[in-house]
Write an enzyme that holds these catalytic residues in place. Structure first.
Site, PDB file in Angstrom:
ATOM      1  N   LYS A 176       0.865  -1.197   0.000  1.00  0.00           N
ATOM      2  CA  LYS A 176       0.000   0.000   0.000  1.00  0.00           C
ATOM      3  C   LYS A 176       0.888   1.229   0.000  1.00  0.00           C
ATOM      4  CE  LYS A 176      -4.465   0.977   0.311  1.00  0.00           C
ATOM      5  NZ  LYS A 176      -5.633   0.161  -0.079  1.00  0.00           N
ATOM      6  N   ASP A 197      -7.095   4.297  -4.368  1.00  0.00           N
ATOM      7  CA  ASP A 197      -7.731   4.156  -3.050  1.00  0.00           C
ATOM      8  C   ASP A 197      -8.322   5.544  -2.757  1.00  0.00           C
ATOM      9  OD1 ASP A 197      -7.815   2.099  -0.640  1.00  0.00           O
ATOM     10  OD2 ASP A 197      -7.399   4.026   0.286  1.00  0.00           O
TER      11      ASP A 197
END
Ligand code: NDP
Ligand code: 2IT
Length: 451
Positions: free
Chosen positions: A130, A170
């Site tokens: 991430k 995201d």
């Protein structure tokens, strides 16, 4: 044989806390997983001896870097960027990029840790990662966002690659930002490759990637309801958020015959007792995504609705709830309120939206409760399919991809049943997802020895 380290859960968590000071989100995510994994590995010596959970809870690497950019007034702005590469035992690191002022190393470490289990659950060969920045896209011009994305990629490019690490979107990162980052990657490396997912359809993107997370969360919800012989027809749904995941979850609920009562953003929530129809969802998509507007404005467009400033929607009575905004947006008291008001199923579109108290409330009440790592995996699953299409240099048809998404969500549901069935009609989906995800990654790590 060496003496293995059979520490108990509290001792293990003390170590995690000590090694990760000031990182509450990361500690929370590890605790939620460790609660289930300790039971599972109690009689499995090899996982202890090889320190598997301890290793998964230590990212392979955390890259932190400065991102400088110039705003429209000529001011030099300095942000921090990160890429957390948590684990690549079963495939290249894979996971989104978040641009939001609340982003810290702790937030990205928790997300990369969760992603490792989620990606394993999809059945596709993807490790967990991430990235992101504390950059706030709100109020910025498109040129400013472009310059920021280019500067961010100017450092990130050296850490990623189609077989190394494949970022995606995201919070705060959608198709436009992926375009700016892909353009800069290509410009620096002269390489047209599937290094990012969520790309535009003209330049290597996959059909249904945009819809996949929200649709997948509703498919998972439908799978859970089916275990009780129920479906979504006529059911009322409370949804938080009004971004990519929330609007597509709402769309699928409506398509399957349910009635959506709420949406929200960081300013508060709107309650529309008439139901948020497809036409109204389209309005929200345009208003929030393209105009970067506030959900509050919904009540002017649709006067039957009310706006509740600074509040989350969990007090509105409903049959099913889908938290689709951000982490820790649904607390223990909210969980109790949902249950008291008759909510029977919760499917998380966001990552870790329910805090640990809330998780314990849902588990104790034995309702149908799906953790994000299972129910929101549809997005990364279609990202995995986008990677396959890029490797093959072809594009699959929409109906093929829709079916694959449904099959993958059903497969994740079956994995949860395999490890989470507690008997007496109760399925602990948190336990099922944690164990199924862990086992796949752990067994790959065992094969590699001590690396
Ligand atoms: P978007 O940026 O499209 O939308 C985010 C939404 O959540 C907005 O409505 C935003 O409100 C709200 N929100 C964000 N931060 C906060 C906060 N601190 N407090 C209250 N509301 C907040 O993001 P996505 O829809 O893509 O992501 C939503 C969630 O889903 C995240 O947890 C993400 O990690 C998760 N997720 C996303 C996937 C994807 O494919 N996009 C895949 C799997 C999970 P506002 O406009 O006011 O900021
Ligand atoms: O949290 C997530 O699963 C995502 N933001 C999507 C990740 C991806 O690589 O598509």
């Amino acid at each position: 044989m060496a003496v293995s380290d059979h520490v108990d859960l509290p001792t293990f968590m003390e170590g995690v806390k000590k090694r990760n000071p000031y990182q509450p989100e990361f500690v929370q995510a590890v605790q939620e997983v460790a609660e289930d994994i300790f039971d599972f590995i109690a009689d499995k010596e090899e996982y202890h001896a090889q320190q598997i959970l301890r290793r998964i809870a230590e990212p392979d690497r955390v890259v932190s870097f400065r991102v400088c950019w110039e705003d429209d007034n000529g001011n030099i702005r300095v942000q921090r960027g990160w890429r957390v590469q948590n684990n690549n035992a079963i495939g290249p690191y894979k996971g989104g990029i978040r641009f939001h002022p609340s982003v810290t190393e702790s937030v990205l470490k928790f997300l990369a840790f969760e992603q490792t289990f989620k990606n394993a659950l999809t059945g596709l060969p993807m490790g967990g990662g991430k990235g992101g920045s504390n950059f706030n896209p709100k109020g910025k011009s498109v040129r400013e966002i472009m310059r920021f994305c280019q500067s961010f990629m100017t450092e990130l490019y050296r850490h990623i690659g189609a077989d190394v690490d494949v970022p995606a979107g995201d919070i705060g990162v959608g198709g436009r930002e992926i375009g700016f980052m892909f353009g800069q990657y290509k410009r620096i490396t002269n390489n047209f490759t599937g290094v990012l997912t969520g790309k535009g359809l003209e330049w290597g993107g996959s059909l249904i990637r945009t819809e996949a997370t929200g649709y997948g969360a509703v498919y998972f919800l439908a799978n859970m309801l089916a275990t009780k012989g129920e479906d979504l027809v006529g059911k009322t749904a409370v949804i938080s958020g009004s971004g990519n995941v929330a609007t597509h979850a709402a769309e699928k609920i409506v398509q399957l015959g349910g009635k959506v009562l709420t949406l929200s953003d960081s300013g508060g929530f709107i309650h529309d007792p008439d139901g948020i129809t497809q036409e109204k969802i389209n309005w929200v998509k345009t208003h929030k995504t393209h105009r970067r507007g506030r959900i509050q404005d919904y009540v002017e467009a649709f006067p039957a609705a009310t706006f509740h400033e600074g509040k989350t929607p969990w007090g509105v009575p409903c049959d099913v709830a889908l938290p689709c905004a951000t982490q820790n947006e649904l607390l223990g008291e909210d969980a109790k309120m949902l249950i008291a008001n008759g909510c029977r199923a919760v499917s998380e579109g966001a990552n870790m939206p329910t805090d640990l108290d809330g998780v314990h409330v849902f588990k104790a009440a034995k309702i149908l409760y799906a953790p994000g790592k299972a129910s929101n995996a549809g997005g990364v699953a279609v990202s995995g399919l986008e990677m396959s299409q890029n490797s093959e240099r072809r594009a699959w048809k929409e109906d093929e991809l829709q079916q694959m998404l449904k099959d993958i969500m059903a497969g994740i549901h079956s994995s949860c049943l395999a490890y989470g069935d507690q008997g007496g009609g109760y399925i602990d989906y948190v336990k099922g997802a944690n164990i199924a995800g862990f086992k796949k990654v752990a067994d790959a790590m065992l094969a590699f020895g001590v690396v």
